[in-house]
Design a protein around this motif. Structure first.
Motif, PDB file in Angstrom:
ATOM      1  N   VAL A  43       0.891  -1.241  -0.062  1.00 33.65           N
ATOM      2  CA  VAL A  43       0.029  -0.048  -0.029  1.00 33.65           C
ATOM      3  C   VAL A  43       0.930   1.362   0.023  1.00 33.65           C
ATOM      4  CG1 VAL A  43      -1.817   1.301   1.289  1.00 33.65           C
ATOM      5  CG2 VAL A  43      -1.896  -1.014   1.080  1.00 33.65           C
ATOM      6  N   HIS A  44       1.907   1.386   0.752  1.00 30.80           N
ATOM      7  CA  HIS A  44       2.931   2.559   0.821  1.00 30.80           C
ATOM      8  C   HIS A  44       3.376   2.577  -0.594  1.00 30.80           C
ATOM      9  CE1 HIS A  44       6.068   5.060   2.891  1.00 30.80           C
ATOM     10  NE2 HIS A  44       6.807   4.537   1.514  1.00 30.80           N
ATOM     11  N   GLU A  45       4.148   1.741  -1.114  1.00 32.40           N
ATOM     12  CA  GLU A  45       4.631   1.804  -2.527  1.00 32.40           C
ATOM     13  C   GLU A  45       3.391   2.162  -3.579  1.00 32.40           C
ATOM     14  OE1 GLU A  45       7.661   2.278  -2.814  1.00 32.40           O
ATOM     15  OE2 GLU A  45       8.065   1.704  -0.786  1.00 32.40           O
ATOM     16  N   LEU A  46       2.224   1.602  -3.397  1.00 36.63           N
ATOM     17  CA  LEU A  46       1.377   2.022  -4.400  1.00 36.63           C
ATOM     18  C   LEU A  46       0.853   3.249  -4.287  1.00 36.63           C
ATOM     19  CD1 LEU A  46      -0.482   1.178  -6.728  1.00 36.63           C
ATOM     20  CD2 LEU A  46      -1.974  -0.220  -4.861  1.00 36.63           C
ATOM     21  N   THR A  47       1.047   3.907  -3.211  1.00 33.65           N
ATOM     22  CA  THR A  47       0.623   5.328  -2.805  1.00 33.65           C
ATOM     23  C   THR A  47       1.432   6.182  -3.567  1.00 33.65           C
ATOM     24  OG1 THR A  47      -0.070   4.704  -0.699  1.00 33.65           O
ATOM     25  CG2 THR A  47       0.483   7.249  -1.000  1.00 33.65           C
ATOM     26  N   HIS A  48       2.876   5.841  -3.836  1.00 32.05           N
ATOM     27  CA  HIS A  48       3.933   6.511  -4.555  1.00 32.05           C
ATOM     28  C   HIS A  48       3.315   6.459  -6.109  1.00 32.05           C
ATOM     29  CE1 HIS A  48       6.267   7.468  -1.255  1.00 32.05           C
ATOM     30  NE2 HIS A  48       6.778   6.384  -1.113  1.00 32.05           N
ATOM     31  N   VAL A  49       2.987   5.271  -6.647  1.00 29.15           N
ATOM     32  CA  VAL A  49       2.342   5.471  -8.036  1.00 29.15           C
ATOM     33  C   VAL A  49       1.260   6.402  -8.056  1.00 29.15           C
ATOM     34  CG1 VAL A  49       1.359   3.908  -9.966  1.00 29.15           C
ATOM     35  CG2 VAL A  49       3.103   3.028  -8.276  1.00 29.15           C
ATOM     36  N   ALA A  50       0.334   6.398  -7.237  1.00 26.87           N
ATOM     37  CA  ALA A  50      -0.751   7.175  -7.308  1.00 26.87           C
ATOM     38  C   ALA A  50      -0.220   8.846  -7.235  1.00 26.87           C
ATOM     39  CB  ALA A  50      -1.870   7.009  -6.139  1.00 26.87           C
ATOM     40  N   GLN A  51       0.711   9.048  -6.196  1.00 27.00           N
ATOM     41  CA  GLN A  51       1.385  10.422  -6.351  1.00 27.00           C
ATOM     42  C   GLN A  51       1.817  10.859  -7.761  1.00 27.00           C
ATOM     43  OE1 GLN A  51       4.147   9.472  -2.993  1.00 27.00           O
ATOM     44  NE2 GLN A  51       2.912  10.691  -1.772  1.00 27.00           N
ATOM     45  N   GLN A  52       2.791   9.923  -8.424  1.00 27.46           N
ATOM     46  CA  GLN A  52       3.187  10.335  -9.781  1.00 27.46           C
ATOM     47  C   GLN A  52       1.972  10.455 -10.693  1.00 27.46           C
ATOM     48  OE1 GLN A  52       6.794   8.233 -10.762  1.00 27.46           O
ATOM     49  NE2 GLN A  52       7.647   8.110  -8.775  1.00 27.46           N
ATOM     50  N   ARG A  53       0.936   9.912 -10.420  1.00 26.35           N
ATOM     51  CA  ARG A  53      -0.080  10.106 -11.283  1.00 26.35           C
ATOM     52  C   ARG A  53      -0.892  11.341 -10.989  1.00 26.35           C
ATOM     53  NH1 ARG A  53      -0.026   6.923 -16.000  1.00 26.35           N
ATOM     54  NH2 ARG A  53       0.413   4.815 -15.409  1.00 26.35           N
ATOM     55  N   LEU A  54      -0.692  11.771  -9.705  1.00 24.55           N
ATOM     56  CA  LEU A  54      -1.548  13.186  -9.547  1.00 24.55           C
ATOM     57  C   LEU A  54      -0.873  14.170  -9.413  1.00 24.55           C
ATOM     58  CD1 LEU A  54      -3.658  11.057  -6.639  1.00 24.55           C
ATOM     59  CD2 LEU A  54      -4.687  12.087  -8.794  1.00 24.55           C
ATOM     60  N   SER A  55       0.576  14.193  -9.006  1.00 18.81           N
ATOM     61  CA  SER A  55       1.434  15.426  -8.967  1.00 18.81           C
ATOM     62  C   SER A  55       2.480  15.617  -9.849  1.00 18.81           C
ATOM     63  CB  SER A  55       1.731  15.410  -7.333  1.00 18.81           C
ATOM     64  OG  SER A  55       2.951  16.319  -7.331  1.00 18.81           O
ATOM     65  N   ALA A  56       2.535  16.460 -10.900  1.00 13.72           N
ATOM     66  CA  ALA A  56       3.654  16.311 -11.626  1.00 13.72           C
ATOM     67  C   ALA A  56       4.955  16.537 -10.810  1.00 13.72           C
ATOM     68  CB  ALA A  56       3.453  17.337 -12.698  1.00 13.72           C
ATOM     69  N   ASP A  57       5.191  17.212  -9.690  1.00 12.59           N
ATOM     70  CA  ASP A  57       6.194  17.312  -9.118  1.00 12.59           C
ATOM     71  C   ASP A  57       6.778  16.097  -8.610  1.00 12.59           C
ATOM     72  OD1 ASP A  57       6.477  20.006  -9.742  1.00 12.59           O
ATOM     73  OD2 ASP A  57       5.886  20.760  -7.982  1.00 12.59           O
ATOM     74  N   ALA A  58       5.789  15.365  -8.012  1.00 15.29           N
ATOM     75  CA  ALA A  58       5.994  14.023  -7.392  1.00 15.29           C
ATOM     76  C   ALA A  58       6.867  13.251  -8.495  1.00 15.29           C
ATOM     77  CB  ALA A  58       4.761  13.341  -6.829  1.00 15.29           C
ATOM     78  N   ARG A  59       6.601  13.362  -9.736  1.00 18.67           N
ATOM     79  CA  ARG A  59       7.019  12.506 -10.643  1.00 18.67           C
ATOM     80  C   ARG A  59       8.159  13.090 -11.279  1.00 18.67           C
ATOM     81  NH1 ARG A  59       4.459   9.554 -16.196  1.00 18.67           N
ATOM     82  NH2 ARG A  59       6.378   8.654 -16.679  1.00 18.67           N
ATOM     83  N   ASP A  60       8.195  14.440 -11.559  1.00 16.24           N
ATOM     84  CA  ASP A  60       9.157  15.208 -12.484  1.00 16.24           C
ATOM     85  C   ASP A  60      10.218  15.927 -11.751  1.00 16.24           C
ATOM     86  OD1 ASP A  60       7.944  13.759 -14.735  1.00 16.24           O
ATOM     87  OD2 ASP A  60       6.758  15.199 -15.025  1.00 16.24           O
ATOM     88  N   ALA A  61       9.816  16.490 -10.696  1.00 10.51           N
ATOM     89  CA  ALA A  61      10.562  17.569 -10.073  1.00 10.51           C
ATOM     90  C   ALA A  61      11.916  17.091  -9.415  1.00 10.51           C
ATOM     91  CB  ALA A  61       9.657  18.074  -8.830  1.00 10.51           C
ATOM     92  N   THR A  62      12.893  17.582  -9.119  1.00  7.18           N
ATOM     93  CA  THR A  62      14.000  17.524  -8.271  1.00  7.18           C
ATOM     94  C   THR A  62      13.541  17.344  -7.276  1.00  7.18           C
ATOM     95  OG1 THR A  62      15.438  18.281  -9.989  1.00  7.18           O
ATOM     96  CG2 THR A  62      16.318  17.926  -7.869  1.00  7.18           C
ATOM     97  N   TYR A  63      13.796  16.271  -6.395  1.00  5.36           N
ATOM     98  CA  TYR A  63      13.457  16.289  -4.962  1.00  5.36           C
ATOM     99  C   TYR A  63      14.330  17.055  -3.902  1.00  5.36           C
ATOM    100  CZ  TYR A  63       9.756  12.782  -5.498  1.00  5.36           C
ATOM    101  OH  TYR A  63       8.503  12.183  -5.820  1.00  5.36           O
ATOM    102  N   THR A  64      13.880  17.825  -3.475  1.00  3.56           N
ATOM    103  CA  THR A  64      14.298  18.859  -2.261  1.00  3.56           C
ATOM    104  C   THR A  64      13.901  17.732  -0.819  1.00  3.56           C
ATOM    105  OG1 THR A  64      12.234  20.015  -1.774  1.00  3.56           O
ATOM    106  CG2 THR A  64      14.337  20.838  -3.336  1.00  3.56           C
ATOM    107  N   SER A  65      14.527  18.328   0.170  1.00  9.35           N
ATOM    108  CA  SER A  65      14.183  17.339   1.389  1.00  9.35           C
ATOM    109  C   SER A  65      12.578  17.609   1.652  1.00  9.35           C
ATOM    110  CB  SER A  65      15.004  17.654   2.709  1.00  9.35           C
ATOM    111  OG  SER A  65      15.161  19.178   2.894  1.00  9.35           O
ATOM    112  N   ALA A  66      12.207  19.067   1.577  1.00  9.78           N
ATOM    113  CA  ALA A  66      10.735  19.625   1.759  1.00  9.78           C
ATOM    114  C   ALA A  66       9.945  18.579   1.044  1.00  9.78           C
ATOM    115  CB  ALA A  66      10.678  20.913   1.495  1.00  9.78           C
ATOM    116  N   LEU A  67      10.239  18.403  -0.272  1.00 10.21           N
ATOM    117  CA  LEU A  67       9.291  17.566  -1.256  1.00 10.21           C
ATOM    118  C   LEU A  67       9.221  16.266  -1.004  1.00 10.21           C
ATOM    119  CD1 LEU A  67       7.376  17.388  -3.495  1.00 10.21           C
ATOM    120  CD2 LEU A  67       9.366  17.051  -5.224  1.00 10.21           C
ATOM    121  N   ALA A  68      10.601  15.684  -0.301  1.00  9.15           N
ATOM    122  CA  ALA A  68      10.559  14.214   0.096  1.00  9.15           C
ATOM    123  C   ALA A  68       9.648  14.071   1.426  1.00  9.15           C
ATOM    124  CB  ALA A  68      12.006  13.937   0.081  1.00  9.15           C
ATOM    125  N   LEU A  69       9.881  15.074   2.177  1.00  5.37           N
ATOM    126  CA  LEU A  69       9.111  14.948   3.552  1.00  5.37           C
ATOM    127  C   LEU A  69       7.524  14.494   3.145  1.00  5.37           C
ATOM    128  CD1 LEU A  69      10.380  17.843   5.758  1.00  5.37           C
ATOM    129  CD2 LEU A  69      10.568  15.220   6.177  1.00  5.37           C
TER     130      LEU A  69
END
Length: 280
Positions: free
Chosen positions: A136-162
């Protein structure tokens, strides 16, 4: 759901009685059959150095890998329906790779053949119910990348990773209620003391977050937040705990799961900064 499994090719190697043949066949036959899968694996999650031991131990894992493959498919089917019921995925949004690696990572999400894809390493899937929480945790990351362009394409700062990791923990809490903080944050029951240490260390964690809002999440300066590396009085992987605190507060305030998973980098920075300022 589209599932690509490497298990049959792995079994062909695992059944070889000669260890030298298994070691040679691991690369020449097994990995060669799935070049794109192992390119992703070795990019960040696997280690070539583990190949030999993985090949040597393969015969001892045959039955457990077979069971894990069936269990993973059952968990994925249930989780997929839960995510569809909550409007977090639709259409053919779920791509999955079931593989056997070198016991270096259990699950992750990465781009594979142009799509966000959930990878599960069956030799390291874990026991019930923690395997379900992982899925469920990892599937959430799939959903995030579908719902948020930044979650998929942005360079991850510590704030975004949090926010990305914290939202995955909180989503798992909501979809699979009734477990301990240790279960949600570590997929085991061995880290209750770690949770208490994070709570006591909250001001120091918040200070580290504030000092590194724009630092890349893989920078040494934020290693205690996202890696299994403690520094001073900041527990290892404290960023997962902090992100979960932020995401739980948002849910308490009434934000829906779709909006939680769609958060962009700018909003993530604002939320991380506000949390840090409140506790530092």
């Amino acid at each position: 759901m589209r599932v690509l499994s490497t298990v049959d090719a792995w079994l062909d190697v695992a059944h070889l009685s000669d260890p030298d043949q298994r070691i040679a066949g691991w690369s020449a036959d097994y990995e060669a059959a799935f070049p794109s899968v192992f390119e992703v694996y070795y990019r960040s999650w696997g280690s070539h150095a583990r190949r030999v031991e993985a090949a040597k131990s393969a015969p001892t894992l045959i039955e457990s890998v077979r069971r894990a493959e069936g269990r993973a498919i059952e968990l994925l089917q249930t989780a997929e329906q839960d995510f569809r019921d909550h409007g977090l995925i639709d259409g053919d949004d779920l791509n999955v790779v079931l593989m056997v690696g070198g016991r270096s990572s259990n699950g992750w999400v990465a781009d594979h053949e142009g799509q966000p894809t959930l990878f599960l390493a069956l030799e390291y899937l874990g026991l019930s119910p923690y395997d379900d929480l992982l899925v469920v945790h990892e599937l959430t990351h799939v959903a995030q990348q579908r719902l948020s362009a930044d979650a998929r394409d942005a360079t991850y700062t510590s704030a975004l990773a949090l926010l990305v990791e914290g939202s995955a923990v909180t989503t798992t809490r909501l979809l699979r209620p009734g477990f301990s903080d240790s279960a949600y944050l570590w997929s085991d029951e061995e880290h209750g003391e770690w949770v208490s240490r994070c709570e006591v260390s909250a001001p120091r964690i918040a200070r580290l977050v504030l000092d590194h809002l724009d630092t890349l999440d893989d920078d040494e300066g934020v290693a205690p937040l996202f890696r299994n590396r403690e520094h001073g009085h900041v527990p290892a992987r404290a960023g997962y705990w902090a992100g979960d605190q932020i995401a739980q507060a948002l849910v308490t305030q009434g934000i829906g799961l779709s909006d939680l998973l769609a958060v962009d980098a700018a909003e993530g920075r604002r939320l991380a900064a506000r949390w840090g300022e409140q506790l530092a």
